[in-house]
Write a protein that holds these residues in place. Structure first.
Motif, PDB file in Angstrom:
ATOM      1  N   ILE A 198       0.834  -1.200   0.000  1.00  0.00           N
ATOM      2  CA  ILE A 198       0.000   0.000   0.000  1.00  0.00           C
ATOM      3  C   ILE A 198       0.872   1.255   0.000  1.00  0.00           C
ATOM      4  CG2 ILE A 198      -1.923   1.156   1.125  1.00  0.00           C
ATOM      5  CD1 ILE A 198      -2.472  -1.715   0.011  1.00  0.00           C
ATOM      6  N   ALA A 199       2.048   1.184   0.637  1.00  0.00           N
ATOM      7  CA  ALA A 199       2.960   2.323   0.627  1.00  0.00           C
ATOM      8  C   ALA A 199       3.458   2.622  -0.785  1.00  0.00           C
ATOM      9  CB  ALA A 199       4.141   2.053   1.553  1.00  0.00           C
ATOM     10  N   ILE A 200       3.689   1.587  -1.584  1.00  0.00           N
ATOM     11  CA  ILE A 200       4.051   1.814  -2.989  1.00  0.00           C
ATOM     12  C   ILE A 200       2.915   2.546  -3.693  1.00  0.00           C
ATOM     13  CG2 ILE A 200       4.478   0.689  -5.214  1.00  0.00           C
ATOM     14  CD1 ILE A 200       6.010  -1.487  -3.733  1.00  0.00           C
ATOM     15  N   GLY A 201       1.687   2.110  -3.421  1.00  0.00           N
ATOM     16  CA  GLY A 201       0.532   2.780  -4.027  1.00  0.00           C
ATOM     17  C   GLY A 201       0.408   4.227  -3.594  1.00  0.00           C
ATOM     18  N   ALA A 202       0.664   4.503  -2.310  1.00  0.00           N
ATOM     19  CA  ALA A 202       0.591   5.887  -1.818  1.00  0.00           C
ATOM     20  C   ALA A 202       1.661   6.747  -2.477  1.00  0.00           C
ATOM     21  CB  ALA A 202       0.747   5.899  -0.303  1.00  0.00           C
ATOM     22  N   LEU A 208       2.018  10.905  -9.089  1.00  0.00           N
ATOM     23  CA  LEU A 208       1.064  11.335 -10.113  1.00  0.00           C
ATOM     24  C   LEU A 208       0.467  12.704  -9.798  1.00  0.00           C
ATOM     25  CD1 LEU A 208      -0.745   7.912 -10.619  1.00  0.00           C
ATOM     26  CD2 LEU A 208       0.507   9.156 -12.396  1.00  0.00           C
ATOM     27  N   GLY A 209       0.744  13.207  -8.590  1.00  0.00           N
ATOM     28  CA  GLY A 209       0.233  14.520  -8.207  1.00  0.00           C
ATOM     29  C   GLY A 209      -1.221  14.527  -7.803  1.00  0.00           C
ATOM     30  N   PHE A 210      -1.716  13.395  -7.266  1.00  0.00           N
ATOM     31  CA  PHE A 210      -3.139  13.277  -6.967  1.00  0.00           C
ATOM     32  C   PHE A 210      -3.544  13.882  -5.631  1.00  0.00           C
ATOM     33  CE2 PHE A 210      -3.834   9.408  -9.938  1.00  0.00           C
ATOM     34  CZ  PHE A 210      -3.978  10.276 -11.009  1.00  0.00           C
ATOM     35  N   GLY A 211      -2.603  14.254  -4.785  1.00  0.00           N
ATOM     36  CA  GLY A 211      -2.951  14.957  -3.557  1.00  0.00           C
ATOM     37  C   GLY A 211      -3.284  14.060  -2.381  1.00  0.00           C
ATOM     38  N   ASP A 212      -3.647  14.729  -1.284  1.00  0.00           N
ATOM     39  CA  ASP A 212      -3.861  14.034  -0.017  1.00  0.00           C
ATOM     40  C   ASP A 212      -5.153  13.226   0.012  1.00  0.00           C
ATOM     41  OD1 ASP A 212      -1.506  15.079   0.924  1.00  0.00           O
ATOM     42  OD2 ASP A 212      -2.454  16.779   1.937  1.00  0.00           O
ATOM     43  N   ASN A 213      -6.187  13.686  -0.688  1.00  0.00           N
ATOM     44  CA  ASN A 213      -7.444  12.941  -0.688  1.00  0.00           C
ATOM     45  C   ASN A 213      -7.242  11.534  -1.237  1.00  0.00           C
ATOM     46  OD1 ASN A 213      -8.583  15.307   0.201  1.00  0.00           O
ATOM     47  ND2 ASN A 213      -9.688  15.755  -1.690  1.00  0.00           N
ATOM     48  N   ALA A 214      -6.550  11.446  -2.350  1.00  0.00           N
ATOM     49  CA  ALA A 214      -6.318  10.150  -2.986  1.00  0.00           C
ATOM     50  C   ALA A 214      -5.459   9.261  -2.101  1.00  0.00           C
ATOM     51  CB  ALA A 214      -5.653  10.346  -4.348  1.00  0.00           C
ATOM     52  N   LYS A 215      -4.435   9.853  -1.483  1.00  0.00           N
ATOM     53  CA  LYS A 215      -3.551   9.053  -0.633  1.00  0.00           C
ATOM     54  C   LYS A 215      -4.295   8.537   0.591  1.00  0.00           C
ATOM     55  CE  LYS A 215       0.038  11.071   1.216  1.00  0.00           C
ATOM     56  NZ  LYS A 215       1.409  11.623   1.297  1.00  0.00           N
ATOM     57  N   ALA A 216      -5.144   9.372   1.183  1.00  0.00           N
ATOM     58  CA  ALA A 216      -5.935   8.929   2.333  1.00  0.00           C
ATOM     59  C   ALA A 216      -6.824   7.755   1.948  1.00  0.00           C
ATOM     60  CB  ALA A 216      -6.773  10.081   2.868  1.00  0.00           C
ATOM     61  N   ALA A 217      -7.404   7.826   0.752  1.00  0.00           N
ATOM     62  CA  ALA A 217      -8.264   6.734   0.291  1.00  0.00           C
ATOM     63  C   ALA A 217      -7.456   5.450   0.105  1.00  0.00           C
ATOM     64  CB  ALA A 217      -8.944   7.130  -1.013  1.00  0.00           C
ATOM     65  N   THR A 220      -6.508   4.002   3.569  1.00  0.00           N
ATOM     66  CA  THR A 220      -7.650   3.469   4.308  1.00  0.00           C
ATOM     67  C   THR A 220      -8.187   2.197   3.669  1.00  0.00           C
ATOM     68  OG1 THR A 220      -8.228   5.741   4.911  1.00  0.00           O
ATOM     69  CG2 THR A 220      -9.881   4.047   5.299  1.00  0.00           C
ATOM     70  N   ARG A 221      -8.404   2.236   2.356  1.00  0.00           N
ATOM     71  CA  ARG A 221      -8.903   1.044   1.674  1.00  0.00           C
ATOM     72  C   ARG A 221      -7.820  -0.039   1.617  1.00  0.00           C
ATOM     73  NH1 ARG A 221     -13.096   0.473   2.997  1.00  0.00           N
ATOM     74  NH2 ARG A 221     -13.337  -1.188   1.449  1.00  0.00           N
ATOM     75  N   GLY A 222      -6.571   0.382   1.612  1.00  0.00           N
ATOM     76  CA  GLY A 222      -5.491  -0.603   1.677  1.00  0.00           C
ATOM     77  C   GLY A 222      -5.511  -1.365   2.982  1.00  0.00           C
ATOM     78  N   LEU A 223      -5.796  -0.660   4.079  1.00  0.00           N
ATOM     79  CA  LEU A 223      -5.888  -1.322   5.376  1.00  0.00           C
ATOM     80  C   LEU A 223      -7.028  -2.339   5.378  1.00  0.00           C
ATOM     81  CD1 LEU A 223      -4.767  -1.429   8.269  1.00  0.00           C
ATOM     82  CD2 LEU A 223      -6.450   0.299   8.895  1.00  0.00           C
ATOM     83  N   ALA A 224      -8.121  -2.020   4.694  1.00  0.00           N
ATOM     84  CA  ALA A 224      -9.232  -2.968   4.601  1.00  0.00           C
ATOM     85  C   ALA A 224      -8.797  -4.239   3.868  1.00  0.00           C
ATOM     86  CB  ALA A 224     -10.413  -2.313   3.886  1.00  0.00           C
ATOM     87  N   GLU A 225      -8.010  -4.080   2.813  1.00  0.00           N
ATOM     88  CA  GLU A 225      -7.496  -5.249   2.087  1.00  0.00           C
ATOM     89  C   GLU A 225      -6.611  -6.105   2.976  1.00  0.00           C
ATOM     90  OE1 GLU A 225      -7.132  -3.486  -2.438  1.00  0.00           O
ATOM     91  OE2 GLU A 225      -5.558  -4.742  -1.638  1.00  0.00           O
ATOM     92  N   ILE A 226      -5.721  -5.455   3.686  1.00  0.00           N
ATOM     93  CA  ILE A 226      -4.818  -6.177   4.586  1.00  0.00           C
ATOM     94  C   ILE A 226      -5.626  -6.960   5.613  1.00  0.00           C
ATOM     95  CG2 ILE A 226      -3.042  -5.910   6.363  1.00  0.00           C
ATOM     96  CD1 ILE A 226      -2.083  -3.395   4.823  1.00  0.00           C
ATOM     97  N   LEU A 322      -3.798   4.807 -15.226  1.00  0.00           N
ATOM     98  CA  LEU A 322      -4.932   3.965 -15.594  1.00  0.00           C
ATOM     99  C   LEU A 322      -5.317   3.053 -14.425  1.00  0.00           C
ATOM    100  CD1 LEU A 322      -6.964   2.904 -17.649  1.00  0.00           C
ATOM    101  CD2 LEU A 322      -5.184   1.340 -18.503  1.00  0.00           C
ATOM    102  N   ALA A 323      -4.320   2.596 -13.669  1.00  0.00           N
ATOM    103  CA  ALA A 323      -4.596   1.747 -12.510  1.00  0.00           C
ATOM    104  C   ALA A 323      -5.451   2.491 -11.485  1.00  0.00           C
ATOM    105  CB  ALA A 323      -3.294   1.277 -11.872  1.00  0.00           C
ATOM    106  N   VAL A 324      -5.122   3.758 -11.227  1.00  0.00           N
ATOM    107  CA  VAL A 324      -5.907   4.554 -10.281  1.00  0.00           C
ATOM    108  C   VAL A 324      -7.312   4.793 -10.827  1.00  0.00           C
ATOM    109  CG1 VAL A 324      -6.066   6.765  -9.090  1.00  0.00           C
ATOM    110  CG2 VAL A 324      -3.849   5.634  -9.309  1.00  0.00           C
ATOM    111  N   GLU A 325      -7.415   5.082 -12.114  1.00  0.00           N
ATOM    112  CA  GLU A 325      -8.734   5.296 -12.716  1.00  0.00           C
ATOM    113  C   GLU A 325      -9.601   4.046 -12.603  1.00  0.00           C
ATOM    114  OE1 GLU A 325      -7.953   6.551 -16.687  1.00  0.00           O
ATOM    115  OE2 GLU A 325      -7.252   8.554 -16.099  1.00  0.00           O
ATOM    116  N   ASP A 326      -9.005   2.880 -12.793  1.00  0.00           N
ATOM    117  CA  ASP A 326      -9.761   1.635 -12.690  1.00  0.00           C
ATOM    118  C   ASP A 326     -10.209   1.376 -11.251  1.00  0.00           C
ATOM    119  OD1 ASP A 326      -9.557   1.200 -15.377  1.00  0.00           O
ATOM    120  OD2 ASP A 326      -7.955  -0.294 -15.248  1.00  0.00           O
ATOM    121  N   LEU A 327      -9.368   1.755 -10.282  1.00  0.00           N
ATOM    122  CA  LEU A 327      -9.775   1.615  -8.890  1.00  0.00           C
ATOM    123  C   LEU A 327     -10.958   2.522  -8.572  1.00  0.00           C
ATOM    124  CD1 LEU A 327      -6.351   1.466  -6.976  1.00  0.00           C
ATOM    125  CD2 LEU A 327      -8.115  -0.304  -6.990  1.00  0.00           C
TER     126      LEU A 327
END
Length: 344
Positions: A198-202, A208-217, A220-226, A322-327
Protein backbone atom coordinates in the motif's frame (compact mmCIF):
# COMPACT_ATOMS: atom_id res chain seq x y z
CA UNK A 1 14.55 -9.40 32.79
CA UNK A 2 17.62 -10.45 30.78
CA UNK A 3 20.81 -8.51 31.51
CA UNK A 4 23.81 -8.24 29.24
CA UNK A 5 22.55 -11.05 27.02
CA UNK A 6 24.98 -11.52 24.08
CA UNK A 7 23.13 -11.25 20.77
CA UNK A 8 24.16 -11.88 17.18
CA UNK A 9 22.45 -9.73 14.55
CA UNK A 10 22.43 -11.17 11.02
CA UNK A 11 22.15 -8.32 8.52
CA UNK A 12 24.23 -5.16 8.08
CA UNK A 13 21.47 -3.06 6.55
CA UNK A 14 19.90 0.02 8.10
CA UNK A 15 17.36 -1.85 10.23
CA UNK A 16 19.79 -4.51 11.42
CA UNK A 17 22.29 -1.82 12.38
CA UNK A 18 19.67 0.31 14.16
CA UNK A 19 18.44 -2.66 16.20
CA UNK A 20 22.04 -3.57 17.03
CA UNK A 21 22.39 -0.03 18.37
CA UNK A 22 19.32 -0.46 20.59
CA UNK A 23 20.70 -3.70 22.01
CA UNK A 24 24.17 -2.22 22.57
CA UNK A 25 22.74 0.85 24.29
CA UNK A 26 20.75 -1.50 26.54
CA UNK A 27 24.03 -3.06 27.66
CA UNK A 28 23.92 -6.25 25.61
CA UNK A 29 27.12 -7.37 23.83
CA UNK A 30 26.36 -7.35 20.09
CA UNK A 31 28.06 -8.96 17.13
CA UNK A 32 26.62 -8.15 13.73
CA UNK A 33 27.21 -10.28 10.64
CA UNK A 34 27.19 -9.32 6.98
CA UNK A 35 28.69 -10.50 3.71
CA UNK A 36 30.80 -7.39 2.98
CA UNK A 37 34.20 -7.38 4.75
CA UNK A 38 34.81 -3.73 3.82
CA UNK A 39 31.58 -2.69 5.48
CA UNK A 40 32.52 -4.71 8.57
CA UNK A 41 35.91 -3.00 8.70
CA UNK A 42 34.30 0.43 8.48
CA UNK A 43 31.91 -0.38 11.32
CA UNK A 44 34.74 -1.65 13.55
CA UNK A 45 37.30 1.04 12.81
CA UNK A 46 35.18 4.14 12.15
CA UNK A 47 32.01 3.10 14.00
CA UNK A 48 29.87 4.12 11.04
CA UNK A 49 27.70 2.43 8.43
CA UNK A 50 27.87 5.12 5.78
CA UNK A 51 26.00 3.16 3.11
CA UNK A 52 22.85 2.58 5.14
CA UNK A 53 22.94 5.08 8.03
CA UNK A 54 25.04 8.05 6.90
CA UNK A 55 26.00 10.49 9.65
CA UNK A 56 25.21 8.07 12.48
CA UNK A 57 27.90 7.10 15.01
CA UNK A 58 27.61 3.51 16.23
CA UNK A 59 28.32 2.38 19.80
CA UNK A 60 31.90 1.06 19.91
CA UNK A 61 30.64 -2.10 21.62
CA UNK A 62 29.12 -3.33 18.33
CA UNK A 63 31.52 -5.72 16.60
CA UNK A 64 30.95 -6.52 12.90
CA UNK A 65 32.24 -9.59 11.08
CA UNK A 66 31.73 -11.48 7.84
CA UNK A 67 32.55 -14.75 9.63
CA UNK A 68 29.28 -16.27 10.85
CA UNK A 69 30.94 -18.65 13.30
CA UNK A 70 32.74 -15.72 14.91
CA UNK A 71 29.50 -13.73 15.02
CA UNK A 72 27.78 -16.48 17.01
CA UNK A 73 30.53 -16.71 19.65
CA UNK A 74 28.84 -16.93 23.09
CA UNK A 75 25.54 -15.59 21.66
CA UNK A 76 22.35 -16.30 23.60
CA UNK A 77 20.01 -14.70 21.07
CA UNK A 78 20.00 -14.46 17.29
CA UNK A 79 18.22 -11.66 15.42
CA UNK A 80 17.65 -12.18 11.69
CA UNK A 81 17.29 -8.88 9.81
CA UNK A 82 17.89 -9.92 6.20
CA UNK A 83 15.68 -9.42 3.12
CA UNK A 84 12.79 -11.87 2.85
CA UNK A 85 14.25 -13.53 -0.25
CA UNK A 86 17.45 -14.34 1.69
CA UNK A 87 15.86 -15.50 4.96
CA UNK A 88 15.79 -19.24 4.29
CA UNK A 89 19.37 -19.25 2.97
CA UNK A 90 20.74 -17.30 5.95
CA UNK A 91 18.85 -19.40 8.50
CA UNK A 92 20.17 -22.58 6.88
CA UNK A 93 23.70 -21.18 6.93
CA UNK A 94 23.36 -20.38 10.64
CA UNK A 95 22.12 -23.83 11.70
CA UNK A 96 25.56 -25.20 12.70
CA UNK A 97 25.98 -22.34 15.17
CA UNK A 98 22.62 -22.48 16.97
CA UNK A 99 22.91 -23.59 20.59
CA UNK A 100 20.25 -25.07 22.83
CA UNK A 101 18.36 -22.40 24.73
CA UNK A 102 19.04 -19.71 22.14
CA UNK A 103 16.19 -17.27 21.44
CA UNK A 104 15.41 -16.73 17.74
CA UNK A 105 14.00 -13.37 16.65
CA UNK A 106 13.35 -11.87 13.23
CA UNK A 107 12.57 -8.30 12.20
CA UNK A 108 11.98 -8.78 8.46
CA UNK A 109 8.75 -7.59 6.82
CA UNK A 110 7.94 -9.70 3.80
CA UNK A 111 6.71 -13.00 2.40
CA UNK A 112 8.76 -15.76 0.81
CA UNK A 113 8.41 -15.97 -2.96
CA UNK A 114 7.06 -19.26 -4.20
CA UNK A 115 5.92 -20.68 -0.87
CA UNK A 116 4.08 -17.45 0.10
CA UNK A 117 5.03 -18.14 3.72
CA UNK A 118 5.57 -15.64 6.49
CA UNK A 119 9.10 -15.27 7.81
CA UNK A 120 8.38 -17.01 11.12
CA UNK A 121 7.01 -19.96 9.15
CA UNK A 122 10.20 -20.09 7.09
CA UNK A 123 12.33 -20.03 10.24
CA UNK A 124 10.24 -22.59 12.12
CA UNK A 125 10.35 -25.11 9.30
CA UNK A 126 14.13 -24.64 8.91
CA UNK A 127 15.40 -24.80 12.51
CA UNK A 128 15.50 -28.00 14.63
CA UNK A 129 12.38 -28.87 16.64
CA UNK A 130 13.91 -27.71 19.93
CA UNK A 131 13.99 -24.11 18.66
CA UNK A 132 10.51 -23.88 17.11
CA UNK A 133 8.81 -22.59 20.27
CA UNK A 134 11.48 -19.93 20.78
CA UNK A 135 10.81 -18.01 17.56
CA UNK A 136 9.68 -14.39 17.97
CA UNK A 137 8.92 -11.45 15.69
CA UNK A 138 9.74 -7.76 16.20
CA UNK A 139 7.68 -5.43 14.03
CA UNK A 140 5.93 -2.06 13.97
CA UNK A 141 6.12 1.54 12.72
CA UNK A 142 9.86 2.13 12.82
CA UNK A 143 12.24 3.83 10.41
CA UNK A 144 15.84 2.80 11.07
CA UNK A 145 16.99 6.35 10.39
CA UNK A 146 14.91 7.62 13.31
CA UNK A 147 15.68 4.76 15.71
CA UNK A 148 19.40 5.37 15.11
CA UNK A 149 19.10 8.99 16.30
CA UNK A 150 16.94 8.05 19.30
CA UNK A 151 13.60 9.36 18.05
CA UNK A 152 10.80 7.89 20.19
CA UNK A 153 9.65 4.62 18.61
CA UNK A 154 7.09 1.98 19.55
CA UNK A 155 7.07 -1.57 18.20
CA UNK A 156 5.52 -4.98 18.92
CA UNK A 157 7.04 -8.31 19.95
CA UNK A 158 5.02 -11.42 19.15
CA UNK A 159 5.45 -15.15 19.55
CA UNK A 160 3.30 -18.24 19.91
CA UNK A 161 4.47 -18.33 23.53
CA UNK A 162 3.82 -15.29 25.71
CA UNK A 163 7.03 -15.71 27.75
CA UNK A 164 9.08 -15.60 24.55
CA UNK A 165 7.43 -12.34 23.44
CA UNK A 166 8.01 -10.87 26.91
CA UNK A 167 11.68 -11.90 26.81
CA UNK A 168 12.09 -10.00 23.53
CA UNK A 169 10.18 -7.07 25.02
CA UNK A 170 12.65 -6.91 27.91
CA UNK A 171 15.62 -7.31 25.60
CA UNK A 172 14.81 -4.24 23.51
CA UNK A 173 12.70 -1.89 25.62
CA UNK A 174 14.16 1.40 26.82
CA UNK A 175 12.86 4.97 27.36
CA UNK A 176 13.13 5.75 23.62
CA UNK A 177 12.21 2.33 22.21
CA UNK A 178 8.95 1.08 23.68
CA UNK A 179 7.93 -2.53 23.03
CA UNK A 180 4.43 -3.94 23.39
CA UNK A 181 3.56 -7.64 23.15
CA UNK A 182 0.81 -9.16 21.00
CA UNK A 183 -0.05 -12.88 20.74
CA UNK A 184 -1.24 -12.57 17.11
CA UNK A 185 1.81 -13.72 15.13
CA UNK A 186 -0.14 -14.01 11.87
CA UNK A 187 -1.64 -10.53 12.13
CA UNK A 188 1.64 -8.87 13.09
CA UNK A 189 3.51 -10.44 10.17
CA UNK A 190 0.74 -9.91 7.61
CA UNK A 191 0.30 -6.27 8.64
CA UNK A 192 4.04 -5.61 8.59
CA UNK A 193 4.45 -7.20 5.18
CA UNK A 194 1.43 -5.98 3.25
CA UNK A 195 1.66 -2.35 4.34
CA UNK A 196 4.67 -2.13 2.00
CA UNK A 197 2.38 -2.79 -0.95
CA UNK A 198 0.00 0.00 0.00
CA UNK A 199 2.96 2.32 0.63
CA UNK A 200 4.05 1.81 -2.99
CA UNK A 201 0.53 2.78 -4.03
CA UNK A 202 0.59 5.89 -1.82
CA UNK A 203 3.92 6.95 -3.28
CA UNK A 204 2.63 6.32 -6.79
CA UNK A 205 -0.37 8.54 -6.06
CA UNK A 206 1.97 11.29 -4.86
CA UNK A 207 4.14 10.88 -7.94
CA UNK A 208 1.06 11.33 -10.11
CA UNK A 209 0.23 14.52 -8.21
CA UNK A 210 -3.14 13.28 -6.97
CA UNK A 211 -2.95 14.96 -3.56
CA UNK A 212 -3.86 14.03 -0.02
CA UNK A 213 -7.44 12.94 -0.69
CA UNK A 214 -6.32 10.15 -2.99
CA UNK A 215 -3.55 9.05 -0.63
CA UNK A 216 -5.94 8.93 2.33
CA UNK A 217 -8.26 6.73 0.29
CA UNK A 218 -5.44 4.39 -0.71
CA UNK A 219 -4.19 4.02 2.85
CA UNK A 220 -7.65 3.47 4.31
CA UNK A 221 -8.90 1.04 1.67
CA UNK A 222 -5.49 -0.60 1.68
CA UNK A 223 -5.89 -1.32 5.38
CA UNK A 224 -9.23 -2.97 4.60
CA UNK A 225 -7.50 -5.25 2.09
CA UNK A 226 -4.82 -6.18 4.59
CA UNK A 227 -7.49 -6.97 7.15
CA UNK A 228 -9.50 -9.12 4.75
CA UNK A 229 -6.54 -11.29 3.85
CA UNK A 230 -5.22 -11.40 7.41
CA UNK A 231 -8.51 -12.53 8.91
CA UNK A 232 -8.90 -15.19 6.21
CA UNK A 233 -5.46 -16.52 7.19
CA UNK A 234 -6.32 -16.63 10.90
CA UNK A 235 -5.30 -13.19 12.19
CA UNK A 236 -7.18 -11.13 14.76
CA UNK A 237 -8.81 -8.17 13.00
CA UNK A 238 -8.04 -5.86 15.92
CA UNK A 239 -4.30 -6.30 15.31
CA UNK A 240 -4.69 -4.22 12.16
CA UNK A 241 -6.02 -1.31 14.22
CA UNK A 242 -2.76 -1.31 16.18
CA UNK A 243 0.91 -0.59 15.71
CA UNK A 244 1.62 -3.30 13.14
CA UNK A 245 -1.50 -2.42 11.16
CA UNK A 246 -2.56 1.19 10.84
CA UNK A 247 0.58 2.42 12.64
CA UNK A 248 3.02 0.77 10.29
CA UNK A 249 0.88 1.71 7.29
CA UNK A 250 0.94 5.41 8.23
CA UNK A 251 4.70 5.57 8.74
CA UNK A 252 5.53 3.61 5.59
CA UNK A 253 2.93 5.19 3.36
CA UNK A 254 3.69 8.83 4.18
CA UNK A 255 7.40 9.19 4.99
CA UNK A 256 10.39 10.26 2.91
CA UNK A 257 12.36 7.58 4.80
CA UNK A 258 10.20 4.83 3.28
CA UNK A 259 11.84 2.96 0.41
CA UNK A 260 8.45 1.66 -0.69
CA UNK A 261 6.89 5.13 -0.77
CA UNK A 262 9.92 6.48 -2.68
CA UNK A 263 9.76 3.62 -5.17
CA UNK A 264 6.06 4.26 -5.74
CA UNK A 265 6.65 7.97 -6.21
CA UNK A 266 9.22 7.29 -8.93
CA UNK A 267 6.79 4.92 -10.65
CA UNK A 268 4.12 7.63 -10.56
CA UNK A 269 6.58 10.08 -12.08
CA UNK A 270 7.02 7.77 -15.06
CA UNK A 271 10.05 5.63 -14.29
CA UNK A 272 10.05 1.92 -15.07
CA UNK A 273 10.45 -0.64 -12.30
CA UNK A 274 13.99 -1.61 -13.35
CA UNK A 275 15.05 2.04 -13.24
CA UNK A 276 13.46 2.52 -9.84
CA UNK A 277 15.18 -0.48 -8.28
CA UNK A 278 18.53 0.53 -9.78
CA UNK A 279 18.16 4.07 -8.43
CA UNK A 280 17.17 2.82 -4.95
CA UNK A 281 20.24 0.62 -4.58
CA UNK A 282 18.53 -1.21 -1.69
CA UNK A 283 15.85 -3.87 -1.34
CA UNK A 284 12.29 -2.62 -1.79
CA UNK A 285 10.36 -5.36 0.01
CA UNK A 286 6.99 -4.19 -1.25
CA UNK A 287 7.78 -5.20 -4.83
CA UNK A 288 8.22 -8.91 -4.09
CA UNK A 289 5.46 -8.76 -1.49
CA UNK A 290 3.02 -7.43 -4.10
CA UNK A 291 3.62 -10.53 -6.20
CA UNK A 292 3.28 -12.84 -3.19
CA UNK A 293 0.16 -11.12 -1.81
CA UNK A 294 -1.52 -11.12 -5.23
CA UNK A 295 -1.01 -14.89 -5.41
CA UNK A 296 -2.19 -15.28 -1.83
CA UNK A 297 -5.37 -13.33 -2.63
CA UNK A 298 -6.12 -15.78 -5.44
CA UNK A 299 -5.35 -18.82 -3.30
CA UNK A 300 -7.42 -17.55 -0.37
CA UNK A 301 -10.18 -16.11 -2.62
CA UNK A 302 -9.91 -12.65 -1.06
CA UNK A 303 -10.73 -9.52 -3.06
CA UNK A 304 -7.71 -7.15 -3.00
CA UNK A 305 -8.25 -4.56 -5.77
CA UNK A 306 -5.37 -2.23 -4.80
CA UNK A 307 -2.93 -5.13 -4.66
CA UNK A 308 -4.25 -6.42 -7.97
CA UNK A 309 -3.79 -3.07 -9.71
CA UNK A 310 -0.30 -2.62 -8.28
CA UNK A 311 0.62 -6.12 -9.43
CA UNK A 312 -0.41 -5.11 -12.94
CA UNK A 313 1.64 -1.90 -12.74
CA UNK A 314 4.75 -3.62 -11.38
CA UNK A 315 4.74 -6.84 -13.37
CA UNK A 316 2.48 -6.34 -16.39
CA UNK A 317 3.42 -2.82 -17.45
CA UNK A 318 0.07 -1.16 -16.72
CA UNK A 319 0.10 2.62 -16.69
CA UNK A 320 -0.13 3.90 -13.07
CA UNK A 321 -2.69 6.55 -13.97
CA UNK A 322 -4.93 3.96 -15.59
CA UNK A 323 -4.60 1.75 -12.51
CA UNK A 324 -5.91 4.55 -10.28
CA UNK A 325 -8.73 5.30 -12.72
CA UNK A 326 -9.76 1.64 -12.69
CA UNK A 327 -9.77 1.61 -8.89
CA UNK A 328 -11.99 4.71 -8.81
CA UNK A 329 -14.33 3.24 -11.41
CA UNK A 330 -15.13 0.03 -9.51
CA UNK A 331 -18.74 -0.86 -8.75
CA UNK A 332 -20.52 0.71 -5.79
CA UNK A 333 -20.22 -0.82 -2.32
CA UNK A 334 -21.10 0.05 1.28
CA UNK A 335 -18.09 0.65 3.52
CA UNK A 336 -19.60 -0.32 6.88
CA UNK A 337 -21.30 -3.46 5.54
CA UNK A 338 -18.09 -4.52 3.83
CA UNK A 339 -16.10 -4.03 7.04
CA UNK A 340 -18.74 -5.81 9.12
CA UNK A 341 -18.31 -8.96 7.04
CA UNK A 342 -14.80 -9.31 8.50
CA UNK A 343 -16.17 -9.87 12.00
CA UNK A 344 -17.22 -13.34 13.16
Amino acid sequence: MPTKSPTVVLGLGSWGTALAMVLAENGHPVRIWGRDPKQCMEMNELHTNSRYLPGVVLPPSIYATDDMEEAFFQAENVLYVVPSHAMREVVEKSLPFLREGMMIIHATKGLEQGSLKRMSQVIRETVPDSFKEKVAVLSGPSHAEEVAVHSPTTVVATSERREVAEYVQDLFINPRFRVYTNPDVIGVEIGGSLKNIIAIGAGMSDGLGFGDNAKAALLTRGLAEIGRLGVKMGANLYTFAGLTGVGDLIVTGTSRHSRNWRAGKMLGEGKKLDEVLADMGMVVEGVKTTDAAYRLSIREEVDMPITRELYQVLFQGKDPRLAVEDLMGRGRTHEVEETARLFP
